[in-house]
Design a protein around this motif. Structure first.
Motif, mmCIF file in Angstrom:
data_model
loop_
_atom_site.group_PDB
_atom_site.id
_atom_site.type_symbol
_atom_site.label_atom_id
_atom_site.label_comp_id
_atom_site.label_asym_id
_atom_site.label_seq_id
_atom_site.Cartn_x
_atom_site.Cartn_y
_atom_site.Cartn_z
ATOM 1 N N GLU A 352 7.495 -98.412 19.264
ATOM 2 C CA GLU A 352 6.453 -98.984 18.398
ATOM 3 C C GLU A 352 6.076 -100.404 18.812
ATOM 4 N N ILE A 353 7.010 -101.153 19.394
ATOM 5 C CA ILE A 353 6.644 -102.463 19.930
ATOM 6 C C ILE A 353 5.639 -102.284 21.071
ATOM 7 N N PHE A 354 5.916 -101.326 21.968
ATOM 8 C CA PHE A 354 4.992 -101.057 23.076
ATOM 9 C C PHE A 354 3.629 -100.612 22.547
ATOM 10 N N ILE A 355 3.633 -99.701 21.579
ATOM 11 C CA ILE A 355 2.393 -99.180 21.011
ATOM 12 C C ILE A 355 1.612 -100.306 20.328
ATOM 13 N N TYR A 356 2.298 -101.149 19.566
ATOM 14 C CA TYR A 356 1.656 -102.264 18.861
ATOM 15 C C TYR A 356 0.984 -103.224 19.847
ATOM 16 N N VAL A 357 1.698 -103.567 20.909
ATOM 17 C CA VAL A 357 1.138 -104.487 21.917
ATOM 18 C C VAL A 357 -0.083 -103.869 22.589
ATOM 19 N N MET A 358 0.000 -102.582 22.924
ATOM 20 C CA MET A 358 -1.126 -101.911 23.575
ATOM 21 C C MET A 358 -2.339 -101.860 22.655
ATOM 22 N N TYR A 359 -2.125 -101.563 21.375
ATOM 23 C CA TYR A 359 -3.233 -101.501 20.427
ATOM 24 C C TYR A 359 -3.942 -102.845 20.316
ATOM 25 N N LEU A 360 -3.169 -103.902 20.113
ATOM 26 C CA LEU A 360 -3.778 -105.216 19.921
ATOM 27 C C LEU A 360 -4.448 -105.710 21.197
ATOM 28 N N MET A 361 -3.766 -105.529 22.344
ATOM 29 C CA MET A 361 -4.370 -105.972 23.603
ATOM 30 C C MET A 361 -5.703 -105.261 23.831
ATOM 31 N N PHE A 362 -5.704 -103.957 23.706
ATOM 32 C CA PHE A 362 -6.917 -103.182 23.954
ATOM 33 C C PHE A 362 -8.004 -103.501 22.923
ATOM 34 N N GLY A 363 -7.623 -103.512 21.652
ATOM 35 C CA GLY A 363 -8.599 -103.740 20.599
ATOM 36 C C GLY A 363 -9.236 -105.109 20.677
ATOM 37 N N LEU A 364 -8.429 -106.157 20.871
ATOM 38 C CA LEU A 364 -8.957 -107.522 20.890
ATOM 39 C C LEU A 364 -9.818 -107.783 22.122
ATOM 40 N N VAL A 365 -9.387 -107.263 23.280
ATOM 41 C CA VAL A 365 -10.149 -107.501 24.510
ATOM 42 C C VAL A 365 -11.506 -106.808 24.445
ATOM 43 N N VAL A 366 -11.532 -105.530 24.052
ATOM 44 C CA VAL A 366 -12.805 -104.810 24.000
ATOM 45 C C VAL A 366 -13.712 -105.391 22.913
ATOM 46 N N TYR A 367 -13.159 -105.764 21.764
ATOM 47 C CA TYR A 367 -13.972 -106.390 20.718
ATOM 48 C C TYR A 367 -14.548 -107.716 21.201
ATOM 49 N N SER A 368 -13.779 -108.460 21.973
ATOM 50 C CA SER A 368 -14.269 -109.731 22.509
ATOM 51 C C SER A 368 -15.455 -109.524 23.443
ATOM 52 N N GLN A 369 -15.510 -108.390 24.132
ATOM 53 C CA GLN A 369 -16.597 -108.112 25.058
ATOM 54 C C GLN A 369 -17.808 -107.472 24.380
ATOM 55 N N GLN A 370 -17.573 -106.669 23.333
ATOM 56 C CA GLN A 370 -18.671 -105.881 22.760
ATOM 57 C C GLN A 370 -19.019 -106.246 21.318
ATOM 58 N N GLY A 371 -18.186 -107.013 20.650
ATOM 59 C CA GLY A 371 -18.507 -107.484 19.310
ATOM 60 C C GLY A 371 -18.831 -106.370 18.340
ATOM 61 N N GLN A 372 -19.928 -106.537 17.612
ATOM 62 C CA GLN A 372 -20.297 -105.571 16.581
ATOM 63 C C GLN A 372 -20.764 -104.233 17.157
ATOM 64 N N PHE A 373 -20.917 -104.154 18.487
ATOM 65 C CA PHE A 373 -21.385 -102.913 19.107
ATOM 66 C C PHE A 373 -20.225 -102.035 19.597
ATOM 67 N N THR A 374 -19.004 -102.391 19.258
ATOM 68 C CA THR A 374 -17.872 -101.539 19.646
ATOM 69 C C THR A 374 -18.056 -100.158 19.024
ATOM 70 N N TYR A 375 -17.608 -99.155 19.762
ATOM 71 C CA TYR A 375 -17.828 -97.769 19.351
ATOM 72 C C TYR A 375 -16.481 -97.075 19.202
ATOM 73 N N ASN A 376 -16.480 -95.989 18.464
ATOM 74 C CA ASN A 376 -15.262 -95.202 18.269
ATOM 75 C C ASN A 376 -15.554 -93.750 18.664
ATOM 76 N N PRO A 377 -14.950 -93.251 19.742
ATOM 77 C CA PRO A 377 -13.936 -93.833 20.629
ATOM 78 C C PRO A 377 -14.522 -94.868 21.583
ATOM 79 N N ALA A 378 -13.689 -95.825 22.000
ATOM 80 C CA ALA A 378 -14.164 -97.021 22.692
ATOM 81 C C ALA A 378 -14.835 -96.724 24.018
ATOM 82 N N ASN A 379 -14.366 -95.758 24.781
ATOM 83 C CA ASN A 379 -14.940 -95.531 26.110
ATOM 84 C C ASN A 379 -16.382 -95.039 26.034
ATOM 85 N N GLN A 380 -16.757 -94.380 24.933
ATOM 86 C CA GLN A 380 -18.132 -93.904 24.806
ATOM 87 C C GLN A 380 -19.089 -95.027 24.419
ATOM 88 N N GLY A 381 -18.535 -96.226 24.218
ATOM 89 C CA GLY A 381 -19.354 -97.409 23.993
ATOM 90 C C GLY A 381 -19.634 -98.178 25.268
#
Length: 574
Positions: A352-381
């Motif tokens: 769960e430590i590994f999963i938590y780090v991966m979630y936050l790293m991925f989520g924060l980096v992609v949100y920083s690049q795409q802002g309000q235009f982030t999509y779910n699932p992320a790759n289709q954005g």
């Protein structure tokens, strides 16, 4: 009381039915059926304590078997042999005690012990494979902002770990070679009874079916995006149930194991490709507009909750985080295969430590690049078609692997609880069982296809699954089960005991007496029981709000035309 076991019927996969002709029974204590409602919790505690002491001592399986046999021989009474199944199961006819329906104590325990081979590093891998799925993290963070997103992922992660800790503690107190605990439903049965077991098994079946349906939606969207929306969306979805109905004919997970292990590395590759492309290209504005109605404009980021985020969207995002941490439903299955279940908590912590780090790293980096235009699932954005195609292709492979695994477990749950338990059907390993399996697989995948085609909106459907099912197994059920086991454990006085020689539990009062309730609730750790009961109520309330929010989201999707049942138009298409 009895010193032999006459097995009458039995639950699916019961190793007590495996004794060959001509074998002679050996004296031993009473043996109940695995789901015998007359077995008291004190008996589970008694044998689980012996089991844990043997594991703590580091004894190998052969030595543990010899100790168990000596315990059985020393505790066997000299009274007339009477089958406990004959006394406790009025619905089953009495059978004669023949060599084919009697099992020795060693055989019963060795059959259970044979499956306990996994070490904690392998369980780390299984938990990671089961839970890791960060595709919704950027969108969830976009609904809460940087600080709110980190706080939500941290809080939900801590509570998910705490719930796993409770499941681990309950497993250690209830599982033994004599009474192995295999599923979440088994835990509910031993603490609250058969109705709880059946309810949990039904909910588990629903969750697995909808998990397959959600994966079909994602794969359908991926294929439609790869075809540049030239292929009818209903066809894009229909392809995957056909594939699943073919590959799903494999009955044993062992034959799919090496493919499943490959899936986690596909997910890791998918994460880093998505991050890299998002950092060097514009968001997919059209997809965000089609699904979420996000108007075109400059990319924006917020520290706290953004102004465009509503209460419903925040609840939907919270359910996406619940969906991301879902996996506790299989913890009992994982521990049942461990040599030392004591070590499960280490595996859960590392995973769960590994999963938590991966979630936050991925989520924060992609949100920083795409802002309000982030999509779910992320790759289709992502906007570049070539990288959409690469990541969608990875999604197709890992998705169908996951769907086949979920479908395999889901069909087995249905088979055991309906075909075998309720209808008295054959074992899955028999010829008749294999024929039934062949027929059930396409029916199961057809139901998943109906879910995917009728409600082709990934975010709302996955939020509904999270609120209805995953929230319960990850947060709600562990909390109330822990309250139940602690109340029953703390109500036991020093004078009360389980006698292995007679198979009887001696109590000074019953649950009809107020004195037993007082001891159970107030005698020890009342504050922990109170906290967990509040945790249970809070989880239940959150689940209800999540169901409301996801239901509202589905209604709005259909009103706006973003999702149309059995349509050729893709949800990604403007």
């Amino acid at each position: 009381m009895a010193n032999q076991l006459a097995v009458i019927g039995g639950d699916g996969g019961d190793p007590r039915l495996s004794m060959g002709e001509g074998q002679v029974p050996v004296p031993g204590p009473i043996r109940h059926r695995l789901h015998d409602p007359n077995v008291k919790i004190e008996e589970y505690f008694y044998y689980a304590k012996i089991q844990r002491e043997q594991e703590r001592s580091g004894l190998d399986p052969a030595e543990r078997s010899r100790i168990a046999n000596r315990l059985d021989s020393s505790s066997a009474g000299s009274e007339a042999a009477v089958s406990s199944d004959e006394k406790t199961d009025e619905k089953r006819p009495n059978l004669p005690r023949t060599a084919t329906n009697i099992v020795t104590p060693a055989e019963w325990e060795n059959a259970s012990r044979a499956a306990r081979n996994a070490t904690w590093p392998s369980i780390v891998y299984l938990i990671t494979t089961d839970i890791l799925g960060p595709s919704n993290a950027p969108w969830a963070i976009s609904q809460f902002g940087y600080v709110g997103g980190v706080m939500m992922y941290t809080f939900m992660g801590i509570m998910a770990f705490y719930a796993g800790w409770m499941i681990w503690r309950m497993f250690l107190k209830l599982d033994s070679d004599k009474y192995p605990m295999r599923t979440f439903g088994d835990m509910g049965f031993r603490i609250f009874g058969k109705e709880t077991r059946h309810g949990m098994n039904i909910l588990q079946s629903i969750q697995l079916l909808f998990n397959v349906g959600v994966i079909i939606i994602v794969n359908g969207q991926s294929l439609s995006q790869m075809s540049k929306f030239k292929l009818c969306f209903a066809i894009c979805i229909f392809i995957w149930p056909i594939c699943g109905a073919v590959v799903g004919q494999i009955r044993t997970l062992a034959k799919l194991g090496w493919i499943a292990n490959f899936a986690i590395w596909l997910n890791v590759a998918w994460i880093f490709i998505t991050i890299g492309v998002a950092a060097h290209s514009a968001p997919n504005y059209a997809a965000s507009l089609a699904s979420f109605g996000t108007p075109f404009g400059p990319i924006e980021h917020t520290v706290w909750i953004p102004s465009g985020s509503t209460f419903d969207s925040q609840l939907g995002a919270a359910m996406q985080i619940v969906y991301a941490y879902g996996g506790a439903m299989l913890y009992c299955e994982f521990m049942a295969e461990m040599r030392r279940p004591f070590d499960f908590i280490k595996a859960q912590f590392v995973a769960e430590i590994f999963i938590y780090v991966m979630y936050l790293m991925f989520g924060l980096v992609v949100y920083s690049q795409q802002g309000q235009f982030t999509y779910n699932p992320a790759n289709q954005g992502l906007s570049p078609y070539s990288w959409q195609t690469v990541t969608n292709a990875i999604n197709l492979v890992s998705g169908i692997i996951a769907a086949v695994l979920y479908g395999n477990i889901g069909i087995k749950v249905i088979y055991q609880n309906i075909v075998q338990d309720l209808m008295g059907g054959p074992e899955l390993t028999t010829k008749a069982g294999k024929i039934l399996w062949i027929g059930m697989v396409p029916i199961y995948w057809c139901l998943a296809f109906i879910i995917g085609s009728a409600v082709p909106q990934f975010t709302s459907v996955s939020s509904m699954v999270a609120a209805t099912c995953i929230m319960q197994f990850t947060y709600t059920f562990p909390a109330i089960l822990y309250v139940g086991i602690k109340v029953q454990e703390d109500a036991i006085t020093p004078e009360e005991r389980f006698d292995p020689a007679t198979g009887q539990v001696y109590r000074i009062d019953t649950w009809k007496d107020l004195s037993r309730w007082k001891r159970g609730i107030f005698s020890k750790q009342w504050y922990l029981k109170t906290f967990n009961f509040i945790f249970f109520l809070a989880s239940l309330t959150t689940a209800a709000l999540g169901m409301y929010a996801s239901g509202t989201g589905l209604r709005e999707d259909f009103k706006s035309g973003h999702a149309t049942s059995f349509s050729c138009k893709s949800p990604l298409e403007t």
